[in-house]
Design an enzyme around this catalytic site. Sequence first.
Site, PDB file in Angstrom:
ATOM      1  N   GLU A  46      -7.770   9.371 -89.686  1.00 19.92           N
ATOM      2  CA  GLU A  46      -7.758  10.823 -90.282  1.00 19.92           C
ATOM      3  C   GLU A  46      -6.306  10.980 -90.739  1.00 19.92           C
ATOM      4  O   GLU A  46      -5.129  11.156 -90.094  1.00 19.92           O
ATOM      5  CB  GLU A  46      -7.994  11.888 -89.049  1.00 19.92           C
ATOM      6  CG  GLU A  46      -9.142  11.655 -88.426  1.00 19.92           C
ATOM      7  CD  GLU A  46     -10.170  12.211 -89.438  1.00 19.92           C
ATOM      8  OE1 GLU A  46     -10.316  12.895 -90.408  1.00 19.92           O
ATOM      9  OE2 GLU A  46     -11.183  11.111 -89.453  1.00 19.92           O
TER      10      GLU A  46
ATOM     11  N   CYS B  56      -3.157  19.398 -92.841  1.00 20.53           N
ATOM     12  CA  CYS B  56      -3.653  18.282 -93.602  1.00 20.53           C
ATOM     13  C   CYS B  56      -4.625  18.679 -94.741  1.00 20.53           C
ATOM     14  O   CYS B  56      -4.645  17.876 -95.857  1.00 20.53           O
ATOM     15  CB  CYS B  56      -4.478  17.219 -92.609  1.00 20.53           C
ATOM     16  SG  CYS B  56      -5.814  17.956 -91.602  1.00 20.53           S
TER      17      CYS B  56
HETATM   18  P1  NAD Z   1       2.836   9.636 -88.612  1.00 14.05           P
HETATM   19  O1  NAD Z   1       1.981   8.711 -89.324  1.00 14.05           O
HETATM   20  O2  NAD Z   1       4.179   9.291 -88.952  1.00 14.05           O
HETATM   21  O3  NAD Z   1       2.801   9.266 -87.140  1.00 14.05           O
HETATM   22  C1  NAD Z   1       1.301   9.763 -86.459  1.00 14.05           C
HETATM   23  C2  NAD Z   1       1.472   9.101 -85.017  1.00 14.05           C
HETATM   24  O4  NAD Z   1       1.511   7.475 -85.342  1.00 14.05           O
HETATM   25  C3  NAD Z   1       2.580   9.373 -84.202  1.00 14.05           C
HETATM   26  O5  NAD Z   1       2.350   9.701 -82.952  1.00 14.05           O
HETATM   27  C4  NAD Z   1       3.476   8.042 -84.498  1.00 14.05           C
HETATM   28  O6  NAD Z   1       4.349   7.829 -83.599  1.00 14.05           O
HETATM   29  C5  NAD Z   1       2.374   6.939 -84.233  1.00 14.05           C
HETATM   30  N1  NAD Z   1       2.899   5.629 -85.052  1.00 14.05           N
HETATM   31  C6  NAD Z   1       3.764   5.480 -86.109  1.00 14.05           C
HETATM   32  N2  NAD Z   1       3.834   4.143 -86.311  1.00 14.05           N
HETATM   33  C7  NAD Z   1       2.903   3.451 -85.633  1.00 14.05           C
HETATM   34  C8  NAD Z   1       2.460   2.164 -85.684  1.00 14.05           C
HETATM   35  N3  NAD Z   1       2.858   1.181 -86.351  1.00 14.05           N
HETATM   36  N4  NAD Z   1       1.369   2.080 -84.821  1.00 14.05           N
HETATM   37  C9  NAD Z   1       0.720   3.140 -84.015  1.00 14.05           C
HETATM   38  N5  NAD Z   1       1.171   4.164 -84.108  1.00 14.05           N
HETATM   39  C10 NAD Z   1       2.163   4.503 -84.735  1.00 14.05           C
HETATM   40  O7  NAD Z   1       2.387  10.993 -88.931  1.00 14.05           O
HETATM   41  P2  NAD Z   1       3.059  12.295 -88.775  1.00 14.05           P
HETATM   42  O8  NAD Z   1       4.183  12.447 -89.724  1.00 14.05           O
HETATM   43  O9  NAD Z   1       3.283  12.571 -87.322  1.00 14.05           O
HETATM   44  O10 NAD Z   1       1.990  13.458 -89.413  1.00 14.05           O
HETATM   45  C11 NAD Z   1       1.774  14.036 -90.367  1.00 14.05           C
HETATM   46  C12 NAD Z   1       0.682  13.346 -91.291  1.00 14.05           C
HETATM   47  O11 NAD Z   1      -0.660  13.481 -90.440  1.00 14.05           O
HETATM   48  C13 NAD Z   1       0.614  13.879 -92.584  1.00 14.05           C
HETATM   49  O12 NAD Z   1       0.119  13.018 -93.353  1.00 14.05           O
HETATM   50  C14 NAD Z   1      -0.937  14.667 -92.226  1.00 14.05           C
HETATM   51  O13 NAD Z   1      -1.792  14.860 -93.585  1.00 14.05           O
HETATM   52  C15 NAD Z   1      -1.589  13.872 -91.532  1.00 14.05           C
HETATM   53  N6  NAD Z   1      -2.754  14.571 -90.792  1.00 14.05           N
HETATM   54  C16 NAD Z   1      -3.880  14.212 -91.006  1.00 14.05           C
HETATM   55  C17 NAD Z   1      -4.895  15.213 -90.310  1.00 14.05           C
HETATM   56  C18 NAD Z   1      -6.429  14.731 -90.729  1.00 14.05           C
HETATM   57  O14 NAD Z   1      -7.146  15.133 -89.877  1.00 14.05           O
HETATM   58  N7  NAD Z   1      -6.789  14.013 -91.841  1.00 14.05           N
HETATM   59  C19 NAD Z   1      -4.625  15.866 -89.522  1.00 14.05           C
HETATM   60  C20 NAD Z   1      -3.260  16.116 -89.349  1.00 14.05           C
HETATM   61  C21 NAD Z   1      -2.378  15.854 -89.863  1.00 14.05           C
END
Ligand code: NAD
Length: 510
Positions: free
Chosen positions: A246, A280
């Site tokens: 997502e 999002c």
């Molecule tokens: P991010 O991708 O930086 O981090 C998300 C999670 O992934 C965190 O827990 C992080 O520690 C983890 N992570 C980072 N690198 C990783 C790796 N290599 N392997 C596994 N896990 C890893 O995102 P963010 O900044 O926390 O969140 C914001 C983003 O999330 C925005 O782009 C937003 O649009 C999106 N989002 C999408 C939805 C949806 O349902 N489509 C909902 C909410 C937020």
Amino acid sequence: MALFAQIPSEDDTRVFEIKSPVTLESIGQFQAATDDEVRAAVDRARKAQREWATRSFAERAEVMWRLVDQFVERQDDIVELVIKETGKTLNEAITMEVMAPCMQISHYAKRAKDYLATTTKRPKGIMRFSKKVTLHYQPLGVVGLITPWNGPVALAANPLAQALMAGNAVIHKPSEVTPFSAVLLRELCDAAGLPKDLYQVVQGDGATGAALIDAGIDKVSFTGSVATGRKVGAACGRNLIPVTLELGGKDAMIVCADADLDRAADGAVRGSFFNTGHYCCGTERVYVPEAIYEPFVEKVVEMTKPLTQATTGASDIGAVFWDKQMDIIEDHMRDAREKGASVLVGGERNRSLSGYYFPATVVTDVDHTMDLMRKETFGPIVAIQKVRDEEEAMELANDSEYGLSGNVWTTDLDKGAALGERMVTGSVSVNDIAVTYGVPEAPFGGVKESGVGQVNGEVGIRGYCHVHPVIVDTTKKAQGGYPYTEESAEGMRKMVKTVFGNKLLRRLFV
Ligand code: NAD
């Protein structure tokens, strides 16, 4: 100032400190789980899951109803912690982090047994005379849940309830920026009587998330950015485990010339400012035909100017949840200004407040050369582009690498639905901001770079299962077939010709 920083350490332990975006003061430290600790958590979860999988839906639901009780009883604690961690407003903390989880958990407590009921039926066509198919929805085992910071409780509680009701255990790696919300969620689960080790939290950053994917789990439910989603997808591919991704969005809003302008302007304001724009499915681009452009912009400005911002939470627009996001918002605004955008309200960081605050902002004279219209900004900004007509609006709406959601505003509901269908997105709302995540009957997920797979409702909860078909032959004789001969091959050839060469028979056969 960084809100999230590693504390220097003399050994291998990785300790991080979190500061509140409201006060910029420390709200605590946490230690990242080591790879060994992550693997040990998965082992414990696997043991707990074996027993949980034997429990009936009614027994699992009992725990979920008690979890809802916990949300109700401890709503003030949840709200206080979430506001401290994220700086979101009081109203948003209640609606998003308490009310939405209560609705989601209740939904699956009540409906999982129907979504996942074992079904037996005769197959269609010729097979109906000899076979009976039973579909069992078996839990996958241990689910890795990796979540972002913008809805620290809601975006964990919803998949958690689905995975648990489907009979799985869950290991949760929350965002490093909002670790304490996950601790509280686990406390609520413990108090609700969820068996030990069935829901565990492993704290850490991206490296911990990566370790979780490699720790022998059976599925990953990931919510986060496109860049991380690519890495997570690749790691799941390497481990041959299913994943839902997502990811980010750049939702477009199309305002038709016949729209109710008050309603549409209200939609633009709510859609763009909700959760400080850290949503999002937040509205990031608004396309308005020239015939109604001036009055529409006027209304949006009128509705935006009185919006308040305060560090108490009792205001309309909350904090920017962390410094990295502030950098992105400011970069996009700088780029837009340099390329000729006009800022009608806000536009600069709100330095009258001590924390990380960016005010409700209205920008016009934007176009697709600007980052503000192409990249995910995730800030409280209504960006309005004037277009010739609805067709140009549709072209621009679809001119994006993202495809999460979108919305269309018109008084002609049939036209709205038809336009909505042409938006290349995971879902669309007509005369409302993106509401798909809150409607379980509508599977939620993005297309293009906004994600892979869909979550929620029947489709979503079944994603936490292996659909295991048991096909019983109901005839009483051996199938035969051997030895293969020229005659038997000729018989098959004739059957293909007779059945599939006949326009009526081939329809009856399948
Ligand atoms: P991010 O991708 O930086 O981090 C998300 C999670 O992934 C965190 O827990 C992080 O520690 C983890 N992570 C980072 N690198 C990783 C790796 N290599 N392997 C596994 N896990 C890893 O995102 P963010 O900044 O926390 O969140 C914001 C983003 O999330 C925005 O782009 C937003 O649009 C999106 N989002 C999408 C939805 C949806 O349902 N489509 C909902 C909410 C937020």
